[in-house]
Structures are given as structure tokens and as C-alpha cells.
Design an enzyme around this catalytic site. Structure first.
Site, mmCIF file in Angstrom:
data_model
loop_
_atom_site.group_PDB
_atom_site.id
_atom_site.type_symbol
_atom_site.label_atom_id
_atom_site.label_comp_id
_atom_site.label_asym_id
_atom_site.label_seq_id
_atom_site.Cartn_x
_atom_site.Cartn_y
_atom_site.Cartn_z
ATOM 1 N N GLY B 11 0.836 -1.203 0.000
ATOM 2 C CA GLY B 11 0.000 0.000 0.000
ATOM 3 C C GLY B 11 0.866 1.246 0.000
ATOM 4 N N ARG B 72 0.208 -5.157 -6.383
ATOM 5 C CA ARG B 72 0.219 -6.465 -5.730
ATOM 6 C C ARG B 72 0.939 -7.451 -6.648
ATOM 7 N NH1 ARG B 72 -2.461 -8.941 -2.171
ATOM 8 N NH2 ARG B 72 -2.905 -10.657 -3.586
ATOM 9 N N ASP B 103 5.525 -4.945 5.555
ATOM 10 C CA ASP B 103 6.369 -6.100 5.864
ATOM 11 C C ASP B 103 6.399 -7.131 4.731
ATOM 12 O OD1 ASP B 103 3.828 -6.854 6.354
ATOM 13 O OD2 ASP B 103 4.112 -7.371 8.463
ATOM 14 N N THR B 125 4.592 2.376 5.378
ATOM 15 C CA THR B 125 3.182 2.003 5.559
ATOM 16 C C THR B 125 2.575 2.942 6.589
ATOM 17 O OG1 THR B 125 1.689 0.388 6.557
ATOM 18 C CG2 THR B 125 3.993 0.224 7.169
ATOM 19 N N ASP B 127 0.458 2.063 8.631
ATOM 20 C CA ASP B 127 -0.073 1.248 9.728
ATOM 21 C C ASP B 127 0.842 1.168 10.943
ATOM 22 O OD1 ASP B 127 -2.393 0.644 8.263
ATOM 23 O OD2 ASP B 127 -1.345 -0.946 7.192
ATOM 24 N N ASP B 129 3.091 -0.916 11.687
ATOM 25 C CA ASP B 129 2.968 -2.279 12.233
ATOM 26 C C ASP B 129 4.201 -3.150 11.967
ATOM 27 O OD1 ASP B 129 2.709 -2.471 9.509
ATOM 28 O OD2 ASP B 129 0.893 -3.691 9.540
ATOM 29 N N ARG B 171 -4.867 -1.828 10.217
ATOM 30 C CA ARG B 171 -4.959 -3.305 10.154
ATOM 31 C C ARG B 171 -4.876 -3.911 11.567
ATOM 32 N NH1 ARG B 171 -1.168 -5.460 5.489
ATOM 33 N NH2 ARG B 171 0.401 -4.642 6.912
#
Lengths: 321, 321, 321, 321
Positions: B11, B72, B103, B125, B127, B129, B171
Site C-alpha cells: 500500500g 500487488r 512487511d 506504511t 499502519d 505495524d 490493520r
């Protein structure tokens, strides 16, 4: 006339506070006292009145929402409730009222006028759906918020060659969708007042990608369907990587734009002058860039006319082959 | 080493372009040539390479999204596809690669390193994360976008004494929700890593209204449940005028903040220096405010640790009676 | 007519790119070819032409500045230079030109028309100082930038009970100062077209502080004097903690507002239609909210008329005792 | 300890209100009463105290400036004035004080502690110039405001191939200039703590234009010289179309960023806990991303250490030939 009241009604809209400020400062300039009526017509009937001084509105021009609060109050459609409201005003020595809100609020303003309390309606709604006016307080800020969001969405759309279907507000009115769509370079704009052609929008998107465009944007007025529903229709006409987005309530808030502050200020100032001239039962609007007034009664029989040339301009910038 | 490649994967996140710019300018400073690899690992295998000069990145630092595009490409998990990628790089004389992404992208960077192409991963990202780093490129901009949206939502919440349940991204990670919640003065913050107590949040909201607060905000990480689902749970504990809001994809875009531009620039610059020192298979991160590196392999066995003291601080600002 | 050119001239203004995009997309819709002429009239004479496709303008609507660049070129006042320009256009098969810029650019557009190249002028300047139009491309964005800056300045003014004198742009025209001043809740607005009364502004400021206001703002058009000069005049009438601020060049840039994007788009679209109808030597403007055209010649004899009721409204919100 | 006071001192900074809110809410959570001390140490001596409830700070987290106001008060350097202050606090039953401000305010906090009123200092200044902390409340918002302004300036710089010299704040500290410069892609960054080389910056600018860059930006800390002075020096080394810009006071205001709100909240919360643990005479800061404390006395002998690697990174992205 020595004392006037002001209230906000219906959904809040950025610029309402600027209008309250302008009413307060103009009224005080003319030697009047001003009372803020909290929680719309509900507060009017309950007598929830607060005095407003210039210092009270000192930091309000740039504030979104309405510091006088708003509230749903369908009971004000009943004559006896209206009378209670008029009584409250008289008890507090309030001779006239300015109401800022959507078309629902005009009924209340008319009722008060008929009961002897001159009242003026100002158009306050982000939906731009009020008859006899090309502009409502909050419309420009909501357009800006929606456009800014789509600018961000475009970044991610472009990174992934995606199509985004974006729902904007406006209830039954397509003005917000048209203006935001044109300002966002949308490939398609879907509004309630005009038929839409999903197939043609799909062709436009395909043509765009074929020509080297790296993203697609379709702006759909919430009054037509949800972004997800449109997405499903769109996928019948092509294999797009399409996502649905609903901008939702953030469109109602935020610090008002220049346009909304200036117009809200002009309208608030104008409304006080109308009251000073003994007028009531009038709705203030803007046509051809100038302030106007119409009998509130006339508004109930009319329908807001959008500027549909925006759609035509968008169409005339599209070439399919 | 004479020529390096750079790609963005997964993303998109604001600041990716700033990192590409820093890589390009640092590499050119050191006499290297730089190639942008478009569409992530898909473009790597397809050989979609474009030379990058300083003029090419002249207007990129303030641009959201990724101008190298992302895509993707699960096929890159296969060894034969990885080999094709390494071949493409060798064919173009590219000796090393910097990968910016979530990741997932680290697997690709490790695979390339094992095939003899030193590769460095940068955390890109919104996120936040990724293991062994307290910061990922895009996290601050996404926090800002979400907070700005909630600031607007608060205006309309206050005008109507409403509670808004707002879904933010992240997420499986609650960092975005915690930071945005604390910055927005949320009455409740709900994240995946900790149990949540709807009843207690309902009590907090009630207590707030009782004390004179005119609105309520609950920030719910999308990884826990939808805002609508939380709203329904909340209504079991009180008669709130509550609305659900999903901020969605706008959180991915927008011009990067100071923090994201500065960190992306530092990380891009650092990654080139790692390659110049013959390093590969490393992930760059930030711990205790300083850049660090870890073997990518280590990341696969670790889990990102959020700063849960933010939740504690929020709790310690709440008093129920 | 098969091929048209477009150039931007004079100071850049946000929305110029949106206009270039609209011209390009509308012209292509009608089967025309479009060439961007870089660096204004200098590039026209030098033959610095680039073809424009829809993909080229794909990401331009939200971009400040002008991607076609602008340049000073007083030499274009000379007839022989004008002829060289017309020759260049003919050599490249360009039949007509759209010029976006301040009133200086209209001279060039008229000269080309007289030499047989139909040309249309669009009002592109943040100064809003062009005759026969109430709006120029960039005016709304510049107003917004100035207002946003003053909103920030107000924070620090209030914290310290200070008065800030803020210079806004506009050259000889007070529109920007009036609109920004009204939108910023300024205590005083000073413009070139009207006499100003420092003593009265000082009284207003004192009265405000006496009533509980915690700051003061005076907006001074750069065409009148510097903020520092005004500050010194002000201090003769009171012991204010007053600071001078010059907003300067940031007012020229930034992503265009909804209003500027929509109007620039409408104007660009309209200009192509004028050319398709064989028109030339015309200036496009906006009066009473509608697009209009005037002979460029008429503009040279006229003067822009600002909406001075904005000043009156501001005065009518001030009460001195 | 039953009652604490809080004041803001020195220049205002965005996030001060968020800190006051956090102090208020944390203290009330722990059963304490909170008083806002208005106008800094001046108000402390005058006894200008207002009780603060959670509802009072309900809408403060997103507000720039300081709603408690600030004021210069050099008299507080005198011991007898300090004693008067301590007396006022005792008279009102206030046992401890939190002071938010620049390094000047720490003297006051220490004095109060020595007089038996435990006091904690929080770093509140946009200048980031306080010893033993890498971050001060307001620094991130000021960085953001300056960067946003330069983003706009870049638009007009690019349109005309100009160089802009931009003065940012920071007094004797170059942190703001470094961070803003790096985030703005500046060609040169000039700070007080390091020698600068106008000739090298001129070469960088020339090289950039030669390579196809369409603009130049030099960020100059106000503590070094004015933008105009730098511009004059620059013109000795090249024939640039260069303009000088002073961003000035807008850098002090504006709604705080995520970072400033989160850090201000953490610091306010932490300060209350220090007081609860009987601590006083401490300054709160942030090192390696974690909150810390130092004896205020130590601060007087130390100097803030900036992160000069930012300069090195910027240099390492520059190539002259």
C-alpha cells in the site's frame, strides 16, 4: 425594537457562528440587545436564552459548528407550541428573531412572524438546497472538505491505478456533488436531478486509462445511491480495481472558508437591517452574487435550481474516442 | 557498485516519494546511477525501469502517493520468479536495490539479497505495524489526516451533543488509533492488542455529558470491528445519539508532514550508505528516535511493539465519579 | 481552426493550471490539438511550444503555480516582436491563442488578434484588479492563504493581548484586503481606494480591549503602505503592543480552492468555445456570478470596481461607545 | 497536596492548551483541584486564578495559543516579588505549580520550589532551544506552518525560476531551520550554530538550475541574519532572481499537530504525577523519544544540543559537479 434573538436550527453548518457574530455586532452597533437562543426552537420554547456581547463573539468567526447548538424539534409544527415560543420571547422582551438553518427552520420563522414576532431566515446548510438562493452558509466549506479528501484519495488511487467512487452529501440536491466533482477533476458526476449513465462513465474511465491517466474518480451524490451500490453497477461494465468511499460527517464541520465567513457576515448584517426596517417573514438568499429577500411563503412552493452547466462543462471536457 | 534500483511496494504511504528523492539525490552525490523500478516487484520482473535524475525528483518531496507506483504481486514468493527479477536487474547493470513498503516487501528484499543483489528495506506504511521500529513512513501523515477529520467531526458532534464512533486504519495494529485518539481528546480508544470495555466507555461518555461536555468521540481501530458494530454495542449501555464514521482511504494520501518528510529523507539517505558499505538483507527502522538496522530475517519472527502507555495516559485523564 | 496555443503570463496565480487543463481537455473534446507555450510571451517569440494531451494535464487541477511557467517580457510591446510571435505561431500551425494573466497580458492577446491570430484573455492574478470582472483566477486561494495565516496570528495576538498589523497583497487594488479583513474579523481594513482614519481604527482597538476582546487585527493592503509604517502611525494614537507582519509571496502559491478550480475550469472551457465561434480580442470575466466577455480594448479604458460594501459591513459591526 | 496551579509563560506555543488540558484532567482524575493562573507570573503575583474543570478544557486540545494568556514579567526575578507570588498561592491553598514556557519560565519554577511550592517546568516554545530535551511543545506545529508556507512559496518560485530566501524563527537555535529546510527540500540551510558558506550555496543553486531544477529555496534561521541580508550576500555570487521572505509570527499560532498534542498531553500528565510523588524543581523533557526529568538548576548550566546530522544529510544530497 430593542432586543433581538438569534438561533440556529437543523443540521449545523460552518459559518453559522460567523453569522451569529455578525448579527450580534451589527445589532449592538445599532443600539440593540442580542440574545442567543440555544438548541434551536426547542430552546426557544424552553426559554434557554443567553445574552451576547461583542466579547462573546470575539473568537467565533473561525469556528465550525454552532456554539448556540442545534436540536431537532418537530413539535414546533404545532400551533400551541409556537405560541409558547412567542410567549417566551415576549416574556424576555425579545421583539424579533433571526433563524439560521435549512428549509425546515423557515417554517418556524414564518410561524413566529405570524404571531407578531418579526423573524428573518438565513440559509444555513451545507446542502445548498434552498429555493431562491444559489448559496447557503456552509456550502463552500463542505465543498472544500470534500475536495481536500478527494485530493488525498487521488494520491492512493494513482499509486495503484484504481478507481474511487466517492459519496458526498447534499441530500436531494446535487450541487455539492457537481461543484466538488468539477473541482476534483472527476471522470463522472452523479446527481439526483439528472439521469446518469453508468456505461458512459465506465467508457470514460477506460478511455482515461488507455490514454495514460493513472486513476479514476467518480463523485456520487448521497441522494442517488451509496458509493458501494454505484461500484457494483460500474463493475458490470468493466474490470476496474474500484473502491467505494463515503466522506460522511466530516463534511459538516471545520473552520469556515473565506467565502462562507464573508457571506455569513453579509447575511447576518443584512438580516439585522431588515428587522430594523420592520420586516419579517422573509428569507435572505443570494442570486447573481447579490443578497436578496423572498417571502418565506414563496420558498415553500419553489424548488432550488442548481447550476447544471457544471455538468455540461464536465461532459465537454471528456472525449471517448 | 555503480547502479542501484529503488521500488515501492504494498500500500502506498505519504513520504514514499520523499524517500525515493533522498535515495536518488544521495546516490547521485556518491557518483551512482539510480533507476526507478515501477509497479513494485511486478515491474522488477517485467523490467519496467526508468532512470532517475535530480531534476526528476525536484518536485516530489511534498507529493503523496508513490510516483513509482505500486502493485500487488504475490507471484514474487516463488523462487523462479525471484530469479527472473534478479536476472532483470543484472541485465540492466543494477547492483543493489532499496525497497520501500510494508512487511510483505521485506520478503522480496531478502530474496534478492540471497540471489546476490544486496537489498535494503525501508518501512513504508501508514499502519506502523513493522517489528523493530517505532515509526514507519506515512504514519505521521495518516495520523494527521485522521485527527483533522475528527476535529471537523467534533464540530458537528458538539452542535448536536452527539457521540461519534470513528474507524481509523491500522490493520492489526492499534498505534494509529492510540495516537489519533489521544490527539483528538477521545473519550475511548479501542485497539486490537488490548481488551476493550464498552460499558466503561459508555460510563465515561455519560459522565462527560453530565459534567458539561457537549460531545463524545470514540476512536476504534478498523482491526477490531467496524464503527457501526461498536455503535450497536455502545447503544446497549446508554441512549446516546451516536453515529458511526469510517475515515477510509483518505488516510493513505495527502502531502507528507514534516515528520514523514524528514524521516523518509533520513532513511533514504541511510539506506544508500548501507549499500555503499556492502550491506544487504537489512531492514531500516527507528528506535528511541535513532535510525537502526536489523536483519530482515529477524523481523519475520518478531512482532511490532506499540507504545501502550498512550492508552494509560488516556485512562488516567478520565474520572468517572 | 485545428490547433490552439495556451500560455500564462505575468505573476503566477493558483488555478492557472486548472485553466490550462480545462482548455486542453475541452479543445481535445472538440477535435483540436493543443500546444502549451512556455514562459509566456517570451516563449511564444522563441517558439517554446509543447504538445499537451489529456494525460499531460491529468494531475494539474490541484497544483499551484503554472507548469507552463511565466516570464517578464516587456519587449512584446514592440510591433516587430509581436510579428515574430505571430510568425512562430503560424509556423507551428497554431491558429488561435488563449492567454491567462494579469492586465498586462491582455495587450499581448490584443496584438496577436490584430495580427490575425484570434486570442482570448482569461483573468489570472491574485490581485482581483482587472476591469469588468468581479473575480480573477487565484483570488480565492490568495484570500484563503492570507486568512489562514491571520487565523494563526490571532492565536499569538490573543495570548499576549497584542495588535497585529498585517500586509496583504493586491497592488493598487483593495479587494484582497477587504475580503480577507472581513473574513478575519479585522478591527480595521485599509485599502488604496478609500481614505483611511488611523485614529478611528485606534479607537476601535481600544474600545475592543475595553469590552474584553483579547486581541486586535488590522489588515493593510500593500498598495497603501507597509505594515510597519501603519504600525508607527497607529502608535501615535495609543500605547498598543503592536507588531507588523508582511504575508508576502506565500499568497501567490498553494493548491487552488474549490472556487478557483471551478471558475478556472469554466473560464478555460468557455474560452475554447469562443475561439470555436471565431471570436478573438476578447477578455473573459465574471459579473453577477456569470461569465461574460468584453472587448479587450474596453478594458484599457476602464478600472476595476471593487465591492466596497464589504467595508461598510465591517464599519457597521463596530461600535465605539 | 489538594490543589495545584498551572500557568503559561513566555512566548505562546501551539500545544500549551493541550498541556493545560492534560494537567487539568489528570489532576482531577487523582482527586485534586486545579486552578489556572492567568497571564503567567504576573497573574500569579496578582492572584488572577480561575478554577478549571474538565468541561472548561473540553474544546482546548485543538486550540493554538494559550487560553490562560501569557505576559512578560521580568519583575519576577526579584526575590520579594517571588515571595509575594508564593504568598498568593498559599492564600488560595495552592500547593504546587506547573509552569509551561521557555527557559525563562524555569527560573520562576525554581524560585517557587525554593519557597516551598513544588513546581515543575514543561518545555513550551516553538524554538526547541531548551537544554536536555530534543523536543519542545509547539516545535512540530511551527515546523509544519513554516513548511506549508514554503510549499506555497515553491509554487511561485518554480513558475518564475526564482530563488527564495526564507527566514524562519528559532532565536539562537537552528533546529527549526534545519528541520524545515530538510522537509522543504532546501538547497541551503543556514543556522547560528554552524558556519555557513554563501558561495557554496550559490554554487548549489546554479548547479540545480543547470540540471533542470526550476527553483531554489534557502532557509535562514532568524538568529543568523535577515533573509534580505542573506539575499544581498547571495547576489555577490550569482545573478539570481532572488526574493527575501520573513515568515514571522504566524509560526507561533495554529492548531497543534498530532505530535504536539500527543507530547503536550504526555508531558502534562507526567508533570502531575511528579507533583503527586512530591517532586519539585524539575524540568520535564524528552530524550531518545522518552520523557525525562532534570533538575532545573542543571538546565541553567547546559546548552541545547541540536541534531546537526540533519545538515549533514542535506549536504550529502547535494552534488555540485
Amino acid at each position: 425594537m430593542k432586543r433581538i434573538g438569534i438561533l440556529t436550527s437543523g443540521g449545523d453548518a460552518p459559518g453559522m457562528n460567523a453569522a451569529v457574530r455578525a448579527v450580534t455586532k451589527t445589532a449592538i452597533h445599532h443600539g440593540l440587545e442580542v440574545f442567543g437562543i440555544r438548541y434551536g426552537f426547542a430552546g426557544l420554547v424552553a426559554g434557554d436564552f443567553i445574552p451576547l456581547t461583542t466579547a462573546d463573539v470575539d473568537h467565533k468567526i473561525n469556528l465550525g459548528g454552532t456554539f448556540l447548538y442545534s436540536a431537532r424539534f418537530p413539535e414546533f409544527a404545532q400551533e400551541e407550541v409556537q405560541k409558547k415560543g412567542a410567549e417566551q420571547l415576549r416574556k424576555h422582551g425579545i421583539d424579533a428573531v433571526i433563524v439560521i438553518g435549512g428549509d425546515g427552520s423557515y417554517h418556524g420563522a414564518l410561524a413566529l412572524t405570524r404571531l407578531g414576532i418579526n423573524s428573518i431566515g438565513l440559509p444555513g446548510t451545507i446542502d445548498n438546497d434552498i429555493p431562491y438562493t444559489e448559496y447557503t452558509i456552509g456550502y463552500d466549506t463542505a465543498s472544500t472538505t470534500a475536495m481536500d479528501a478527494i485530493d488525498k484519495i487521488r494520491d492512493t488511487a494513482s499509486s495503484h491505478h484504481r478507481v474511487f467512487i466517492v459519496n458526498v452529501m447534499g441530500r436531494g440536491c446535487g450541487d455539492l456533488a457537481m461543484r466538488v466533482g468539477l473541482a476534483s477533476g472527476a471522470d463522472g458526476i452523479v446527481i439526483p436531478e439528472r439521469p446518469y449513465d453508468v456505461k458512459k462513465i465506465a467508457e470514460t474511465l477506460k478511455h482515461g486509462f488507455a490514454e495514460g491517466k493513472d486513476h479514476g474518480i467518480v463523485v456520487v451524490a448521497e441522494g442517488v445511491m451509496t458509493a458501494e451500490e454505484f461500484r457494483e453497477e460500474l463493475l458490470k461494465y468493466g474490470d476496474f480495481d474500484a473502491r467505494a468511499n463515503v466522506l460522511a460527517h466530516m463534511q459538516r464541520g471545520g473552520s469556515p472558508t473565506v467565502e462562507d465567513r464573508v457571506n455569513a457576515t453579509k447575511m447576518g448584517n443584512y438580516a439585522v437591517n431588515l428587522l430594523l426596517n420592520g420586516k419579517g417573514g422573509l428569507a435572505v438568499g443570494m442570486e447573481h452574487g447579490e443578497l436578496n429577500t423572498h417571502d418565506i411563503l414563496d420558498l415553500f412552493e419553489a424548488k432550488h435550481q442548481g447550476d447544471f452547466t457544471l455538468l455540461d462543462v464536465n461532459d465537454e471536457m471528456t472525449k471517448l474516442d
